[in-house]
Design an enzyme around this catalytic site. Structure first.
Site, PDB file in Angstrom:
ATOM      1  N   HIS A  29       0.841  -1.199   0.000  1.00 22.43           N
ATOM      2  CA  HIS A  29       0.000   0.000   0.000  1.00 22.43           C
ATOM      3  C   HIS A  29       0.874   1.246   0.000  1.00 22.43           C
ATOM      4  O   HIS A  29       0.668   2.149  -0.800  1.00 22.43           O
ATOM      5  CB  HIS A  29      -0.943   0.010   1.205  1.00 22.43           C
ATOM      6  CG  HIS A  29      -1.957   1.123   1.149  1.00 22.43           C
ATOM      7  ND1 HIS A  29      -3.058   1.173   1.961  1.00 22.43           N
ATOM      8  CD2 HIS A  29      -2.021   2.243   0.372  1.00 22.43           C
ATOM      9  CE1 HIS A  29      -3.772   2.268   1.683  1.00 22.43           C
ATOM     10  NE2 HIS A  29      -3.157   2.927   0.734  1.00 22.43           N
TER      11      HIS A  29
ATOM     12  N   GLU B 161       0.632   7.941  -3.810  1.00 25.15           N
ATOM     13  CA  GLU B 161       1.515   7.599  -2.697  1.00 25.15           C
ATOM     14  C   GLU B 161       2.739   8.510  -2.657  1.00 25.15           C
ATOM     15  O   GLU B 161       3.171   8.942  -1.583  1.00 25.15           O
ATOM     16  CB  GLU B 161       1.929   6.129  -2.779  1.00 25.15           C
ATOM     17  CG  GLU B 161       0.798   5.156  -2.516  1.00 25.15           C
ATOM     18  CD  GLU B 161       0.180   5.330  -1.140  1.00 25.15           C
ATOM     19  OE1 GLU B 161       0.938   5.369  -0.149  1.00 25.15           O
ATOM     20  OE2 GLU B 161      -1.053   5.454  -1.046  1.00 25.15           O
TER      21      GLU B 161
ATOM     22  N   HIS C 236       2.825  11.025   0.414  1.00 21.48           N
ATOM     23  CA  HIS C 236       3.759  10.529   1.420  1.00 21.48           C
ATOM     24  C   HIS C 236       5.227  10.645   1.015  1.00 21.48           C
ATOM     25  O   HIS C 236       6.063  11.064   1.816  1.00 21.48           O
ATOM     26  CB  HIS C 236       3.446   9.063   1.735  1.00 21.48           C
ATOM     27  CG  HIS C 236       2.055   8.834   2.217  1.00 21.48           C
ATOM     28  ND1 HIS C 236       1.619   9.223   3.468  1.00 21.48           N
ATOM     29  CD2 HIS C 236       0.982   8.245   1.613  1.00 21.48           C
ATOM     30  CE1 HIS C 236       0.353   8.883   3.620  1.00 21.48           C
ATOM     31  NE2 HIS C 236      -0.064   8.287   2.508  1.00 21.48           N
TER      32      HIS C 236
END
Length: 227
Positions: free
Chosen positions: A61, A115, A119
């Site tokens: 993930h 992502e 992040h």
């Protein structure tokens, strides 16, 4: 000499300000893997990637910078958006180990871009874009979650297993306690969804978690659905 010092000090402060403004620090990473059978076994279902059904294994993930107080940085640098050409040598591995199950079907780039933008940009003091994705892939190879669970008799066959037995199997193999996130199938059963492991700021070493996430809890026994 006194006059010279007075002039130099403001200059040094001015030179340091850009570094202070744009650097982003954090305390550790959450490395998160999800079970595709649980992602798909919900009311909203799932869509397989354009490359076909992923293999029956935990999929990545993400790798998420976090602070020890439980908060986390996000979307740290809009000036450094995801560029798929930067990871062209990793694409085949990512399609296999980091597939997107969101609908509609895709090649995964939108997922990876999300992502990185949310992040990955917060870890640029340590990792550039290519290094970020390479580090995530390497972390997945360090601890084979599915094999650990199967070796402990915890098999993705739709049966119920003690959540403590799942944690103990991973703790015994990795040396560190994981955090388990569950979701709910259409029948209301709590099922193994995501496994969180903590990683040091170099993105190299799995460590004991300074703090666990705040999120959905699990029943004492949870389903491990097939995929």
């Amino acid at each position: 000499m006194k006059t010279s010092r007075l002039i130099l000090i403001p200059l040094l402060v001015i030179q340091c300000l850009p570094v202070l403004c744009f650097s982003t620090d954090f305390d550790f990473f959450y490395f998160v893997q999800q079970w595709p059978g649980s992602y798909c076994d919900t009311k909203k279902s799932c869509c397989y990637p354009c490359t076909g059904k992923p293999r029956s294994d935990f999929g990545i993930h993400g790798l998420w910078p976090n602070y020890e107080d439980g908060s986390y940085p996000s979307n740290c640098d809009p000036q450094s958006p995801f560029d798929e050409s930067e990871i062209s040598d990793l694409t085949s591995r990512m399609q296999s180990e980091w597939p997107s199950l969101a609908c509609p079907s895709s090649n995964g780039s939108k997922f990876w871009g999300h992502e990185w933008n949310k992040h990955g940009t917060c870890s640029q003091s340590v990792l550039n874009q290519h290094d970020y994705f390479a580090a995530v892939l390497n972390l997945k190879n360090k601890v084979n979650l599915l094999q650990i669970l199967i070796s402990a008799g915890i098999i993705p066959n739709g049966q119920l297993y003690s959540i403590e037995s799942i944690k103990e199997a991973i703790r015994g193999a990795s040396g560190h306690s994981p955090w388990i996130e569950c979701n709910v199938d259409p029948c209301g059963n709590s099922q193994l969804y995501q496994i969180y492991q903590c990683v040091d700021t170099s993105a190299l070493t799995i460590i004991e978690c300074p703090v666990f996430p705040r999120g959905r809890g699990c029943d004492s026994k949870i389903e491990f659905p097939s995929f």
